[in-house]
Scaffold this motif. Structure first.
Motif, PDB file in Angstrom:
ATOM      1  N   VAL A 108       3.102   1.545 -12.424  1.00  0.00           N
ATOM      2  CA  VAL A 108       3.893   0.503 -11.763  1.00  0.00           C
ATOM      3  C   VAL A 108       3.260   0.116 -10.429  1.00  0.00           C
ATOM      4  O   VAL A 108       2.980  -1.057 -10.180  1.00  0.00           O
ATOM      5  N   ALA A 109       3.053   1.098  -9.569  1.00  0.00           N
ATOM      6  CA  ALA A 109       2.422   0.877  -8.264  1.00  0.00           C
ATOM      7  C   ALA A 109       0.987   1.398  -8.358  1.00  0.00           C
ATOM      8  O   ALA A 109       0.775   2.612  -8.440  1.00  0.00           O
ATOM      9  N   SER A 110       0.038   0.516  -8.382  1.00  0.00           N
ATOM     10  CA  SER A 110      -1.353   0.876  -8.622  1.00  0.00           C
ATOM     11  C   SER A 110      -1.882   1.904  -7.620  1.00  0.00           C
ATOM     12  O   SER A 110      -1.884   1.653  -6.410  1.00  0.00           O
ATOM     13  N   PRO A 111      -2.348   3.065  -8.107  1.00  0.00           N
ATOM     14  CA  PRO A 111      -2.966   4.038  -7.196  1.00  0.00           C
ATOM     15  C   PRO A 111      -4.171   3.459  -6.462  1.00  0.00           C
ATOM     16  O   PRO A 111      -4.421   3.833  -5.305  1.00  0.00           O
ATOM     17  N   ASN A 112      -4.908   2.564  -7.099  1.00  0.00           N
ATOM     18  CA  ASN A 112      -6.076   1.966  -6.447  1.00  0.00           C
ATOM     19  C   ASN A 112      -5.663   1.088  -5.277  1.00  0.00           C
ATOM     20  O   ASN A 112      -6.352   1.043  -4.246  1.00  0.00           O
ATOM     21  N   ARG A 113      -4.545   0.385  -5.406  1.00  0.00           N
ATOM     22  CA  ARG A 113      -4.056  -0.425  -4.280  1.00  0.00           C
ATOM     23  C   ARG A 113      -3.615   0.454  -3.126  1.00  0.00           C
ATOM     24  O   ARG A 113      -3.822   0.119  -1.958  1.00  0.00           O
ATOM     25  N   ILE A 114      -3.007   1.568  -3.467  1.00  0.00           N
ATOM     26  CA  ILE A 114      -2.571   2.495  -2.424  1.00  0.00           C
ATOM     27  C   ILE A 114      -3.782   3.111  -1.745  1.00  0.00           C
ATOM     28  O   ILE A 114      -3.807   3.272  -0.514  1.00  0.00           O
ATOM     29  N   LEU A 115      -4.799   3.435  -2.528  1.00  0.00           N
ATOM     30  CA  LEU A 115      -6.028   3.962  -1.948  1.00  0.00           C
ATOM     31  C   LEU A 115      -6.679   2.934  -1.029  1.00  0.00           C
ATOM     32  O   LEU A 115      -7.179   3.284   0.052  1.00  0.00           O
ATOM     33  N   SER A 116      -6.651   1.672  -1.425  1.00  0.00           N
ATOM     34  CA  SER A 116      -7.207   0.609  -0.568  1.00  0.00           C
ATOM     35  C   SER A 116      -6.429   0.499   0.731  1.00  0.00           C
ATOM     36  O   SER A 116      -7.012   0.330   1.808  1.00  0.00           O
ATOM     37  N   ALA A 117      -5.087   0.601   0.646  1.00  0.00           N
ATOM     38  CA  ALA A 117      -4.266   0.546   1.860  1.00  0.00           C
ATOM     39  C   ALA A 117      -4.612   1.712   2.778  1.00  0.00           C
ATOM     40  O   ALA A 117      -4.655   1.553   4.006  1.00  0.00           O
ATOM     41  N   PHE A 118      -4.870   2.874   2.191  1.00  0.00           N
ATOM     42  CA  PHE A 118      -5.275   4.038   2.971  1.00  0.00           C
ATOM     43  C   PHE A 118      -6.614   3.787   3.669  1.00  0.00           C
ATOM     44  O   PHE A 118      -6.755   4.009   4.879  1.00  0.00           O
TER      45      PHE A 118
END
Length: 294
Positions: free
Chosen positions: A205-215
């Motif tokens: 649902v919430a892309s881990p890759n997007r979260i990694l990019s935000a990090f």
């Protein structure tokens, strides 16, 4: 509510100077031994809760969890929210867990949990912090004079996590730390506070890759961390989910270091305990799935 004492680990804590971020607020003049609770298990405090009276345009409803503590001291606090379609009841497990470790936690239902806009949750986070301060200022509430306004944080799941980032950007130095749990399309944080980004290998649902990019895009001189837990899915952050002990271990340890000012809990996020967890395939599929930057 029953209190379950966690596994006790003893560490020697040397008092930090008052200018050190995360330094001790406990008046230690020399090296003393303190006892750490395993942050993945329930803490030593009995948990109480109440529903603040009155209405608030920033959220639909809110519940406050707090530790029953006889000591006359102010405590660290944090907001907490679910995400799309969630109510405050969906995140009660984590609110109760944090309260058992000494935190005051305000879990809110946003004004419209079906909104497709993280700003709705951002508004709820900010309103919940203001509510905690107002409740602390009153003489008749269970948390009267218990909220430390210098130790307040934000925590949210999915849209609530994305909203926590937005709220942190607006609040600046009013908040000390933030934790995002499987944040849905989070914006880049512009508030250089310590921030933990949690996701899971099974989150579709919430892309881990997007979260990694935000990090990676978060430019800060303060500590930040990215944790992608093995086999954890989006819904595992809520009451009906799995792997709560792992999720609680990192969120609680992060809060103990950066909100409660107990640096010794750093072992769980960047020390020996963290190294053991990172090497455990039951926790992280790959060593690179946990990143701590300081």
């Amino acid at each position: 509510m029953r209190s379950l004492i966690g596994i006790l680990l003893s560490f020697t804590l040397v008092a930090c100077g008052s200018g050190d971020f995360g330094g001790s607020r406990y008046g230690l003049d020399e090296a003393e031994t303190i006892v750490l609770q395993n942050p993945g298990l329930a803490g030593p405090y009995t948990v109480r809760s109440y529903l603040p009276s009155g209405s608030n345009s920033g959220y639909k409803s809110v519940i406050v969890y707090y530790p029953e503590n006889s000591l006359d001291e102010q405590l660290p606090s944090t907001t907490l929210s679910g995400g799309f379609t969630n109510t405050k009841e969906d995140m009660s497990w984590l609110g109760q867990h944090l309260a058992s470790h000494g935190f005051i936690v305000a879990i809110f239902t946003p004004t419209n949990p079906y909104a497709l806009d993280a700003r709705v949750w951002s508004t709820g986070h900010k309103a919940s912090l203001n509510m905690l301060l107002a409740e602390s200022d009153k003489s008749t509430t269970p948390i009267s004079d218990r909220v430390d306004r210098d130790r307040m944080g934000l925590m949210g799941f999915s849209y609530g996590g994305a909203g926590a980032v937005l709220a942190a950007n607006d609040l600046g130095s009013k908040v000390r730390s933030a934790v995002t749990l499987c944040a849905f399309n989070p914006k880049t944080s512009t508030n250089p506070i310590p921030m933990l980004f949690v996701t899971g290998t099974k989150d579709t649902v919430a892309s881990p890759n997007r979260i990694l990019s935000a990090f990676h895009n978060f430019d800060t001189t303060m500590p930040k961390a990215f944790a992608k837990f093995n086999r954890v899915a989006h819904g595992d952050m809520t009451n009906g989910g799995r792997y709560h002990e792992t999720i609680a271990r990192y969120t609680t340890a992060w809060s103990q270091v950066f909100l409660a000012d107990i640096p010794a809990y750093d072992t769980y996020i960047s020390g020996d305990e963290a190294a053991q967890q990172t090497a455990d395939p039951n926790v992280f599929a790959k060593v690179s799935d946990y990143i701590y930057a300081n």
